[in-house]
Design an enzyme around this catalytic site. Structure first.
Site, PDB file in Angstrom:
ATOM      1  N   SER A  40       0.870  -1.183   0.000  1.00 57.26           N
ATOM      2  CA  SER A  40       0.000   0.000   0.000  1.00 57.26           C
ATOM      3  C   SER A  40       0.903   1.228   0.000  1.00 57.26           C
ATOM      4  CB  SER A  40      -0.932  -0.010   1.213  1.00 57.26           C
ATOM      5  OG  SER A  40      -0.210   0.153   2.409  1.00 57.26           O
ATOM      6  N   HIS A 155      -3.061  -6.032   2.713  1.00 56.54           N
ATOM      7  CA  HIS A 155      -2.195  -7.081   3.252  1.00 56.54           C
ATOM      8  C   HIS A 155      -2.961  -8.368   3.550  1.00 56.54           C
ATOM      9  CE1 HIS A 155       0.403  -3.530   4.836  1.00 56.54           C
ATOM     10  NE2 HIS A 155       0.505  -3.689   3.533  1.00 56.54           N
ATOM     11  N   GLU A 164      -4.410  -2.076   9.506  1.00 57.73           N
ATOM     12  CA  GLU A 164      -3.652  -2.656  10.622  1.00 57.73           C
ATOM     13  C   GLU A 164      -4.260  -2.315  11.973  1.00 57.73           C
ATOM     14  OE1 GLU A 164       0.369  -1.198  10.071  1.00 57.73           O
ATOM     15  OE2 GLU A 164       0.213  -1.580   7.915  1.00 57.73           O
ATOM     16  N   GLU A 207       1.762  -9.299   7.206  1.00 59.14           N
ATOM     17  CA  GLU A 207       2.610  -8.828   8.305  1.00 59.14           C
ATOM     18  C   GLU A 207       2.531  -9.727   9.535  1.00 59.14           C
ATOM     19  OE1 GLU A 207       1.838  -4.626   8.880  1.00 59.14           O
ATOM     20  OE2 GLU A 207       2.832  -4.140   6.988  1.00 59.14           O
ATOM     21  N   ASP A 242      -3.470   1.542  11.828  1.00 62.27           N
ATOM     22  CA  ASP A 242      -3.058   2.186  10.577  1.00 62.27           C
ATOM     23  C   ASP A 242      -4.191   1.961   9.592  1.00 62.27           C
ATOM     24  OD1 ASP A 242      -2.017   3.146   8.255  1.00 62.27           O
ATOM     25  OD2 ASP A 242      -0.396   1.666   8.068  1.00 62.27           O
ATOM     26  N   GLU A 283      -2.682   6.044  12.314  1.00 61.79           N
ATOM     27  CA  GLU A 283      -1.821   6.331  11.155  1.00 61.79           C
ATOM     28  C   GLU A 283      -2.672   6.407   9.887  1.00 61.79           C
ATOM     29  OE1 GLU A 283       1.398   3.485  10.870  1.00 61.79           O
ATOM     30  OE2 GLU A 283       1.452   3.687   8.695  1.00 61.79           O
ATOM     31  N   ASP A 310       2.054   8.530   7.092  1.00 66.94           N
ATOM     32  CA  ASP A 310       2.864   7.558   6.341  1.00 66.94           C
ATOM     33  C   ASP A 310       2.828   7.941   4.857  1.00 66.94           C
ATOM     34  OD1 ASP A 310       3.957   5.366   5.081  1.00 66.94           O
ATOM     35  OD2 ASP A 310       2.407   3.949   5.665  1.00 66.94           O
ATOM     36  N   LYS A 335      10.109   5.180   6.922  1.00 66.98           N
ATOM     37  CA  LYS A 335      10.445   3.973   6.154  1.00 66.98           C
ATOM     38  C   LYS A 335      11.631   4.312   5.267  1.00 66.98           C
ATOM     39  CE  LYS A 335       5.712   2.142   5.663  1.00 66.98           C
ATOM     40  NZ  LYS A 335       4.467   2.329   4.887  1.00 66.98           N
ATOM     41  N   SER A 362       9.440   2.139  10.789  1.00 66.35           N
ATOM     42  CA  SER A 362       8.549   1.097  10.276  1.00 66.35           C
ATOM     43  C   SER A 362       9.194   0.149   9.262  1.00 66.35           C
ATOM     44  CB  SER A 362       7.346   1.779   9.617  1.00 66.35           C
ATOM     45  OG  SER A 362       6.527   0.839   8.957  1.00 66.35           O
ATOM     46  N   HIS A 363       8.722  -1.065   9.294  1.00 63.70           N
ATOM     47  CA  HIS A 363       9.015  -2.078   8.268  1.00 63.70           C
ATOM     48  C   HIS A 363       8.156  -1.804   7.038  1.00 63.70           C
ATOM     49  CE1 HIS A 363       5.327  -4.755   9.439  1.00 63.70           C
ATOM     50  NE2 HIS A 363       5.053  -3.477   9.504  1.00 63.70           N
ATOM     51  N   ARG A 364       8.231  -2.690   6.028  1.00 68.08           N
ATOM     52  CA  ARG A 364       7.285  -2.703   4.916  1.00 68.08           C
ATOM     53  C   ARG A 364       6.525  -4.025   4.980  1.00 68.08           C
ATOM     54  NH1 ARG A 364       7.697   1.878   1.576  1.00 68.08           N
ATOM     55  NH2 ARG A 364       5.510   1.286   1.384  1.00 68.08           N
ATOM     56  N   SER A 365       5.406  -4.084   4.259  1.00 73.18           N
ATOM     57  CA  SER A 365       4.653  -5.342   4.289  1.00 73.18           C
ATOM     58  C   SER A 365       5.451  -6.472   3.621  1.00 73.18           C
ATOM     59  CB  SER A 365       3.294  -5.161   3.636  1.00 73.18           C
ATOM     60  OG  SER A 365       3.425  -4.551   2.377  1.00 73.18           O
ATOM     61  N   LYS A 386       7.291  -0.076  14.390  1.00 75.33           N
ATOM     62  CA  LYS A 386       6.160  -0.833  13.856  1.00 75.33           C
ATOM     63  C   LYS A 386       6.756  -1.900  12.949  1.00 75.33           C
ATOM     64  CE  LYS A 386       3.317   0.427  10.358  1.00 75.33           C
ATOM     65  NZ  LYS A 386       2.109   0.787   9.594  1.00 75.33           N
TER      66      LYS A 386
HETATM   67  P1  PGA Z   1       3.240  -1.156   3.049  1.00 78.10           P
HETATM   68  O1  PGA Z   1       2.339  -1.041   4.352  1.00 78.10           O
HETATM   69  O2  PGA Z   1       4.589  -1.566   3.440  1.00 78.10           O
HETATM   70  O3  PGA Z   1       2.488  -2.166   2.239  1.00 78.10           O
HETATM   71  O4  PGA Z   1       3.219   0.220   2.411  1.00 78.10           O
HETATM   72  C1  PGA Z   1       2.806  -0.584   5.572  1.00 78.10           C
HETATM   73  C2  PGA Z   1       2.083   0.660   6.015  1.00 78.10           C
HETATM   74  O5  PGA Z   1       1.158   1.140   5.328  1.00 78.10           O
HETATM   75  O6  PGA Z   1       2.439   1.205   7.035  1.00 78.10           O
HETATM   76 ZN    ZN Z   2       0.903   2.935   6.885  1.00 81.04          ZN
END
Ligand code: PGA
Ligand code: ZN
Length: 420
Positions: A40, A155, A164, A207, A242, A283, A310, A335, A362-365, A386
């Site tokens: 996303s 996801h 999320e 995730e 989120d 978020e 984000d 990110k 943050s991670h990614r999906s 996250k």
């Molecule tokens: P993404 O999702 O890594 O698929 O962008 C994570 C988020 O939206 O925080």
């Molecule tokens: Zn997000």
């Protein structure tokens, strides 16, 4: 210590998609890093270069790999391994576009992260200490994790859905205790889901969190609260969400569940959820282009709730500055691959700190075994991360690295949990 060799290769992420790994050689140091990938994604993110050829349905990254080996390496060869800022600047200059569309953010960031690892080694420092040094931060702390236990949206193959639902162990006394609480709640939730919806309800999304067949948002959050209660942590654990609302925004309206909202109505909906379910952080409550909606959301809820940007900010100081000027939110979701280099990520965090914003790393999906962001969150000292559910090794590689760092800091009597 000078860069002698940079070599990239195509490897695979947690969704089975190709991604870039870069390897750096300098003297007796050899270090690697792998890039994560979103689903996303924000439309203003730095460009993730894909081959768009037959292999892997266009998702191959051999062009990005070649860019590292044939374009980036010759330019960086001989540079000092500890010159992170200069190296990142050199790659940005070589790319010469606003969005890294030429070389690809995936090629640049793989090198940037591997360089940081090699730089830390050269200075005989832990990676988090080295990243702290690059940030100008000496106050290391272990983050409060936002753990995505109930996956939704893109996801989980769902539409018009919050992406999320995360547990947030604010009241743990240290990171290990936060892990214990979260893992126990995760398993409690699995039992409750299976009891209520049958055995398939134990299956998980991208995730590592469960995927609910439930349509009603309140019912979903209710079950998480119940899991928290049954695990015995009602006082210590709150909820964060989120919404990834760009995914359910169309023609100026938000389509969530089977309802339609304007920004004001959606703010009221979130406000109701927050009161009822102890939600402390929201978020992407509004879509990435709905700046007016963001302002309204922050004006109404920003005093008591963390409002995290984000897709709105894409870890880019240009959008962060705009959001600061317009009071659009009060926290940055950071990110590294969204902006495409370690130095720029650090700059985004610093601009946020200077303006009293919170930062959540943050991670990614789509993730990998690379745990770089665990060291980054401690180095920045921002106190929140996250990294998904406490399940699947693409997520737990980060949590496990945080446990190692906590032990390392504890031995020095310096382990702090959360932002102090
Ligand atoms: P993404 O999702 O890594 O698929 O962008 C994570 C988020 O939206 O925080
Ligand atoms: Zn997000």
């Amino acid at each position: 210590m000078k860069i002698e060799l940079i070599k990239a290769r195509q490897v695979f992420d947690s969704r089975g998609n190709p991604t870039v790994e870069a390897e750096i050689k300098a003297g007796n140091i050899v270090e690697k890093a792998i890039v994560a990938s979103g689903a996303s994604t924000g439309s203003n993110e730095a460009i993730e270069l894909r081959d768009k050829e037959k292999a892997f349905k266009g998702k191959g990254v051999l062009k990005a790999v070649r860019n590292v080996n044939e374009k980036i390496f010759p330019v960086l060869k001989g540079m000092k391994i500890t010159d992170q800022k200069k190296i990142d600047e050199k790659m940005i200059e070589l790319d010469a576009t606003e969005n890294k569309g030429n070389l690809g953010a995936n090629s640049i960031v793989s090198v940037s992260m591997a360089i940081a690892r090699a730089g830390a080694k050269a200075e005989k420092k832990e990676l988090f200490e080295y990243l702290g040094e690059l940030t100008g931060n000496k106050k290391f702390c272990l983050p409060i994790p936002q753990m995505n236990v109930l996956n939704g949206g893109k996801h989980a193959g769902l539409e018009n859905d919050i992406q999320e639902r995360m547990i947030y162990p604010l009241g743990a006394k240290n990171f290990s205790e936060a892990m214990q609480m979260s893992v126990e709640i995760y398993h409690e939730l699995k039992s409750l889901m299976k009891k209520k919806y049958g055995s398939l309800a134990g299956l998980i999304g991208d995730e590592g969190g469960f995927v609910s067949p439930e349509k009603n948002e309140e019912e979903k959050l209710e079950l998480i609260l119940k899991a928290i209660e049954e695990a015995g942590y009602s006082n210590e654990v709150k909820i964060a969400i989120d919404c990834a609302s760009s995914e359910f925004f169309k023609d100026g309206k938000y389509f969530l569940g089977n309802k339609e909202f304007n920004a004001g109505e959606l703010t009221d909906f979130y406000s109701g959820l927050a009161k009822k379910f102890s939600i402390v952080s929201i978020e992407d409550g509004m879509a990435e282009n709905d700046w007016k909606g963001w302002k309204e959301l922050t004006a109404k809820l920003g005093k008591r709730i963390q409002i995290v940007g984000d897709d709105l900010l894409v870890t880019n100081i240009k959008f962060i500055q705009k959001a600061i000027n317009e009071n659009s939110c009060n926290a940055l979701l950071l990110k590294v691959n969204q902006i495409g280099s370690v130095s720029e990520s650090i700059n985004s965090a610093k601009l946020s700190f200077e303006n009293s914003w919170n930062v959540v790393v943050s991670h990614r999906s789509g993730e990998t075994e690379d745990s770089f962001i665990a060291d980054l969150v401690v180095g920045l000292g921002c106190g929140q991360c996250k990294f998904g559910a406490p399940a699947r090794s693409d997520r737990n590689s980060k949590y496990n690295q945080l446990l190692r760092i906590e032990e390392f800091l504890q031995e020095k009597g310096k382990a702090v949990y959360g932002k102090k």
